[in-house]
Design an enzyme around this catalytic site. Structure first.
Site, short mmCIF file in Angstrom:
data_model
loop_
_atom_site.label_atom_id
_atom_site.label_comp_id
_atom_site.label_asym_id
_atom_site.label_seq_id
_atom_site.Cartn_x
_atom_site.Cartn_y
_atom_site.Cartn_z
N HIS A 10 0.79 -1.21 -0.13
CA HIS A 10 0.09 0.05 0.05
C HIS A 10 0.87 1.45 0.00
O HIS A 10 0.80 2.40 -0.72
CB HIS A 10 -0.95 0.11 1.19
CG HIS A 10 -1.92 -1.21 1.43
ND1 HIS A 10 -1.98 -1.90 2.45
CD2 HIS A 10 -2.82 -1.52 0.58
CE1 HIS A 10 -2.91 -2.82 2.42
NE2 HIS A 10 -3.53 -2.67 1.24
N LYS A 12 -16.84 -7.25 7.04
CA LYS A 12 -15.26 -7.78 6.67
C LYS A 12 -14.76 -7.76 8.57
O LYS A 12 -14.66 -6.84 8.83
CB LYS A 12 -14.43 -7.03 6.03
CG LYS A 12 -13.32 -7.68 5.44
CD LYS A 12 -12.66 -7.02 4.11
CE LYS A 12 -11.22 -7.45 3.90
NZ LYS A 12 -10.67 -6.95 2.62
N SER A 41 -3.06 -8.00 3.07
CA SER A 41 -3.18 -7.74 4.55
C SER A 41 -3.50 -9.13 5.36
O SER A 41 -3.14 -9.41 6.50
CB SER A 41 -4.34 -6.69 5.06
OG SER A 41 -4.01 -5.48 4.50
#
Ligand code: COA
Length: 159
Positions: free
Chosen positions: A18, A42, A130
């Protein structure tokens, strides 16, 4: 006129993949906002407040970057806040398929003139997500060099 760009994501947590996209986008546009998506569907490791704090700390040396959050449609957030560009990173062909569909759908919802712009991920980080970072970290593997140092410290402190 200043160009306002938006980079969205869960950032649970921010990774060096990122960060690479963020640094490059911040050089291209006058202002870059990181829009943390608040998505109750999520399951996240870090709360919104923690993610916000981690992003602010990791990005404090980049002057034209701000951190915000939103829920609902990205297009509504873009239209309501006057963003000109939505930046997305592409790591591989799978990302391309998903991102193309999202960009084309968003294009029907964006106000006139908003563009989705893709930056190709640095191959050094194209395998990172992630989730994979969290899995390796929670199982005791090293994630050094894959997340910013401030994020690693934060994760160790809060593990
Ligand atoms: N480097 C490293 N990892 C990257 C990356 C990069 N350059 N780009 C993406 N990733 C990772 C992310 O960390 C994420 O990992 P995770 O699934 O393990 O958490 C994964 O790849 C997917 O990234 P992304 O597609 O950005 O998912 P996200 O959950 O972070 O964000 C939104 C999703 C916000 C982009 C999307 O759900 C959205 O726009 N939602 C709003 C609702 C909406 O408008 N829906 C209609 C869309 S047409």
């Amino acid at each position: 006129m200043k160009t306002k760009a938006l980079y969205t994501g869960s950032f649970d947590p921010l990774t060096n993949g990122h960060l690479d996209i963020i640094k490059r986008a911040a050089r291209l546009y006058d202002e870059l906002t990181l829009g943390i998506i608040v998505n109750p569907q999520k399951k996240s490791m870090f709360t919104l407040e923690e993610r916000q704090q981690m992003l602010i700390e990791a990005l404090k040396s980049i002057e034209n970057v701000k951190v915000d959050h939103f829920s609902g449609l990205t297009a509504d957030y873009v239209n309501d806040n006057g963003y000109d560009v939505v930046v997305r990173g592409l790591r591989n062909a799978a990302d391309f398929g998903y991102e193309l569909q999202m960009a084309q759908m968003n294009d029907t919802l964006f106000r006139d003139g908003v563009e989705t712009v893709f930056l190709m991920a640095d191959p050094k980080y194209s395998f990172i997500s992630s989730s994979v970072i969290k899995e390796v970290f929670l199982l005791g593997g090293s994630i050094e060099g894959l997340v910013p140092d401030t994020i690693l410290e934060y994760m160790k402190r809060n593990a």
